[in-house]
Write a protein that holds these residues in place. Structure first.
Motif, PDB file in Angstrom:
ATOM      1  N   ILE A 296       0.842  -1.201   0.000  1.00 37.03           N
ATOM      2  CA  ILE A 296       0.000   0.000   0.000  1.00 37.03           C
ATOM      3  C   ILE A 296       0.878   1.253   0.000  1.00 37.03           C
ATOM      4  N   LEU A 297       1.925   1.242   0.831  1.00 39.61           N
ATOM      5  CA  LEU A 297       2.849   2.371   0.887  1.00 39.61           C
ATOM      6  C   LEU A 297       3.525   2.588  -0.473  1.00 39.61           C
ATOM      7  N   ARG A 298       3.976   1.515  -1.094  1.00 40.64           N
ATOM      8  CA  ARG A 298       4.610   1.631  -2.416  1.00 40.64           C
ATOM      9  C   ARG A 298       3.671   2.272  -3.430  1.00 40.64           C
ATOM     10  N   GLU A 299       2.425   1.833  -3.432  1.00 41.89           N
ATOM     11  CA  GLU A 299       1.454   2.383  -4.379  1.00 41.89           C
ATOM     12  C   GLU A 299       1.272   3.881  -4.158  1.00 41.89           C
ATOM     13  N   PHE A 300       1.203   4.284  -2.905  1.00 38.32           N
ATOM     14  CA  PHE A 300       1.053   5.705  -2.593  1.00 38.32           C
ATOM     15  C   PHE A 300       2.285   6.495  -3.029  1.00 38.32           C
ATOM     16  N   LEU A 301       3.461   5.958  -2.728  1.00 36.88           N
ATOM     17  CA  LEU A 301       4.697   6.649  -3.089  1.00 36.88           C
ATOM     18  C   LEU A 301       4.891   6.704  -4.606  1.00 36.88           C
ATOM     19  N   GLU A 302       4.377   5.714  -5.327  1.00 36.42           N
ATOM     20  CA  GLU A 302       4.422   5.773  -6.789  1.00 36.42           C
ATOM     21  C   GLU A 302       3.600   6.954  -7.313  1.00 36.42           C
ATOM     22  N   LEU A 303       2.483   7.243  -6.648  1.00 31.02           N
ATOM     23  CA  LEU A 303       1.694   8.421  -7.032  1.00 31.02           C
ATOM     24  C   LEU A 303       2.501   9.701  -6.821  1.00 31.02           C
ATOM     25  N   ILE A 304       3.163   9.787  -5.683  1.00 33.64           N
ATOM     26  CA  ILE A 304       3.989  10.963  -5.400  1.00 33.64           C
ATOM     27  C   ILE A 304       5.147  11.041  -6.400  1.00 33.64           C
ATOM     28  N   ASP A 305       5.798   9.903  -6.662  1.00 34.80           N
ATOM     29  CA  ASP A 305       6.905   9.889  -7.620  1.00 34.80           C
ATOM     30  C   ASP A 305       6.444  10.353  -9.000  1.00 34.80           C
ATOM     31  N   GLY A 306       5.247   9.952  -9.398  1.00 33.59           N
ATOM     32  CA  GLY A 306       4.719  10.391 -10.686  1.00 33.59           C
ATOM     33  C   GLY A 306       4.530  11.901 -10.734  1.00 33.59           C
TER      34      GLY A 306
ATOM     35  N   ASN B 274      16.109  17.743  -0.349  1.00 37.11           N
ATOM     36  CA  ASN B 274      17.506  17.409  -0.093  1.00 37.11           C
ATOM     37  C   ASN B 274      17.668  16.106   0.673  1.00 37.11           C
ATOM     38  N   VAL B 275      16.735  15.808   1.570  1.00 35.85           N
ATOM     39  CA  VAL B 275      16.788  14.508   2.250  1.00 35.85           C
ATOM     40  C   VAL B 275      16.546  13.400   1.240  1.00 35.85           C
ATOM     41  N   LEU B 276      15.542  13.564   0.385  1.00 34.68           N
ATOM     42  CA  LEU B 276      15.279  12.540  -0.627  1.00 34.68           C
ATOM     43  C   LEU B 276      16.481  12.395  -1.561  1.00 34.68           C
ATOM     44  N   ALA B 277      17.110  13.496  -1.906  1.00 32.18           N
ATOM     45  CA  ALA B 277      18.313  13.441  -2.748  1.00 32.18           C
ATOM     46  C   ALA B 277      19.427  12.663  -2.054  1.00 32.18           C
ATOM     47  N   ALA B 278      19.530  12.764  -0.735  1.00 36.17           N
ATOM     48  CA  ALA B 278      20.547  12.003   0.004  1.00 36.17           C
ATOM     49  C   ALA B 278      20.301  10.504  -0.138  1.00 36.17           C
ATOM     50  N   PHE B 279      19.042  10.111  -0.194  1.00 32.91           N
ATOM     51  CA  PHE B 279      18.707   8.699  -0.382  1.00 32.91           C
ATOM     52  C   PHE B 279      19.045   8.238  -1.788  1.00 32.91           C
ATOM     53  N   THR B 280      18.721   9.051  -2.768  1.00 31.59           N
ATOM     54  CA  THR B 280      18.842   8.621  -4.161  1.00 31.59           C
ATOM     55  C   THR B 280      20.235   8.793  -4.727  1.00 31.59           C
ATOM     56  N   GLU B 281      20.984   9.754  -4.183  1.00 30.04           N
ATOM     57  CA  GLU B 281      22.324  10.052  -4.667  1.00 30.04           C
ATOM     58  C   GLU B 281      22.328  10.307  -6.173  1.00 30.04           C
ATOM     59  N   SER B 282      21.234  10.875  -6.660  1.00 24.98           N
ATOM     60  CA  SER B 282      21.130  11.237  -8.072  1.00 24.98           C
ATOM     61  C   SER B 282      20.198  12.442  -8.184  1.00 24.98           C
ATOM     62  N   LYS B 283      20.048  12.945  -9.394  1.00 23.80           N
ATOM     63  CA  LYS B 283      19.170  14.091  -9.605  1.00 23.80           C
ATOM     64  C   LYS B 283      17.712  13.672  -9.759  1.00 23.80           C
ATOM     65  N   CYS B 284      17.469  12.390  -9.930  1.00 32.18           N
ATOM     66  CA  CYS B 284      16.115  11.877 -10.097  1.00 32.18           C
ATOM     67  C   CYS B 284      15.536  11.564  -8.712  1.00 32.18           C
ATOM     68  N   LEU B 285      14.626  12.407  -8.246  1.00 27.68           N
ATOM     69  CA  LEU B 285      14.075  12.232  -6.907  1.00 27.68           C
ATOM     70  C   LEU B 285      12.889  11.266  -6.937  1.00 27.68           C
ATOM     71  N   THR B 286      13.108  10.082  -6.360  1.00 32.07           N
ATOM     72  CA  THR B 286      12.034   9.102  -6.205  1.00 32.07           C
ATOM     73  C   THR B 286      12.174   8.445  -4.838  1.00 32.07           C
ATOM     74  N   PHE B 287      11.127   7.760  -4.433  1.00 34.82           N
ATOM     75  CA  PHE B 287      11.132   7.078  -3.143  1.00 34.82           C
ATOM     76  C   PHE B 287      11.626   5.630  -3.235  1.00 34.82           C
ATOM     77  N   VAL B 288      12.110   5.193  -4.396  1.00 33.10           N
ATOM     78  CA  VAL B 288      12.571   3.815  -4.569  1.00 33.10           C
ATOM     79  C   VAL B 288      13.683   3.477  -3.574  1.00 33.10           C
ATOM     80  N   SER B 289      14.672   4.341  -3.446  1.00 27.56           N
ATOM     81  CA  SER B 289      15.780   4.071  -2.519  1.00 27.56           C
ATOM     82  C   SER B 289      15.325   4.106  -1.067  1.00 27.56           C
ATOM     83  N   VAL B 290      14.362   4.947  -0.773  1.00 30.31           N
ATOM     84  CA  VAL B 290      13.824   4.996   0.591  1.00 30.31           C
ATOM     85  C   VAL B 290      13.204   3.650   0.930  1.00 30.31           C
ATOM     86  N   ILE B 291      12.370   3.141   0.039  1.00 24.20           N
ATOM     87  CA  ILE B 291      11.699   1.861   0.284  1.00 24.20           C
ATOM     88  C   ILE B 291      12.707   0.731   0.436  1.00 24.20           C
TER      89      ILE B 291
END
Length: 175
Positions: A16-26, A136-153
């Motif tokens: 459920i969390l992944r589905e929600f975060l995919e909406l945010i990532d989109g 910037n916190v999300l960028a710390a997780f991703t270590e790239s310019k593409c901000l997504t929650f994949v690395s957080v998960i």
């Protein structure tokens, strides 16, 4: 809440969390495109919109962290000591927790300075800026310019697996 099976873990809450975060990532992907073509994304409020959405994402992840702590019957302060850690030594789940608290409580900080200090110091130690803290916190997780929650998960899953397999006595490793 997850269930242990002979084949691993069944974790409906995570799905459920992944589905929600995919909406945010989109939506973040759309905003990123708008930012790239904007003459002044700050003036248009595009960066602020992204930071707001990312904050909501961190709050959703924080709820999952709390649910997991309850599931394995561990105090959140103890649980947040385990799992993968940032090079500063702060575990990634602790960083999510503090980022979510920053997003939820920043407006109150002028009244509650002690709460601000803890959260601010932990987050600032990782991102080294007060500008767009959630981005910037999300960028710390991703270590790239593409901000997504994949690395957080993925880091949250590592943490959950440590707790689920009773390996919580391990020292957090720095990633």
């Amino acid at each position: 809440m997850y269930l242990k099976t002979s084949g691993g873990l069944l974790d409906g809450e995570l799905q459920i969390l992944r589905e929600f975060l995919e909406l945010i990532d989109g939506r973040l992907e759309l905003l990123s495109g708008m930012i790239a073509t904007s003459a002044d994304p700050d003036a248009e409020g595009l960066c602020e919109r992204g930071d707001y959405l990312i904050g909501i994402g961190f709050v959703a992840v924080q709820q999952y962290l709390y649910d997991t702590c309850i599931c394995v019957n561990i105090n959140k302060e103890e649980a947040f000591k385990y799992g993968p850690a940032h090079s500063t030594g702060t575990t990634w789940v602790r960083l999510v927790h503090e980022a979510a608290n920053w997003w939820k409580h920043e407006a109150e900080w002028f009244k509650k300075n002690e709460v601000r200090k803890t959260t601010f110091n932990i987050v600032y130690d990782v991102i080294k800026t007060e500008s767009y803290p959630m981005s910037n916190v999300l960028a710390a997780f991703t270590e790239s310019k593409c901000l997504t929650f994949v690395s957080v998960i993925s880091r949250v899953m590592e943490w959950r697996d440590v707790l689920a397999t009773n390996k919580a006595l391990q020292i957090p490793r720095r990633v």
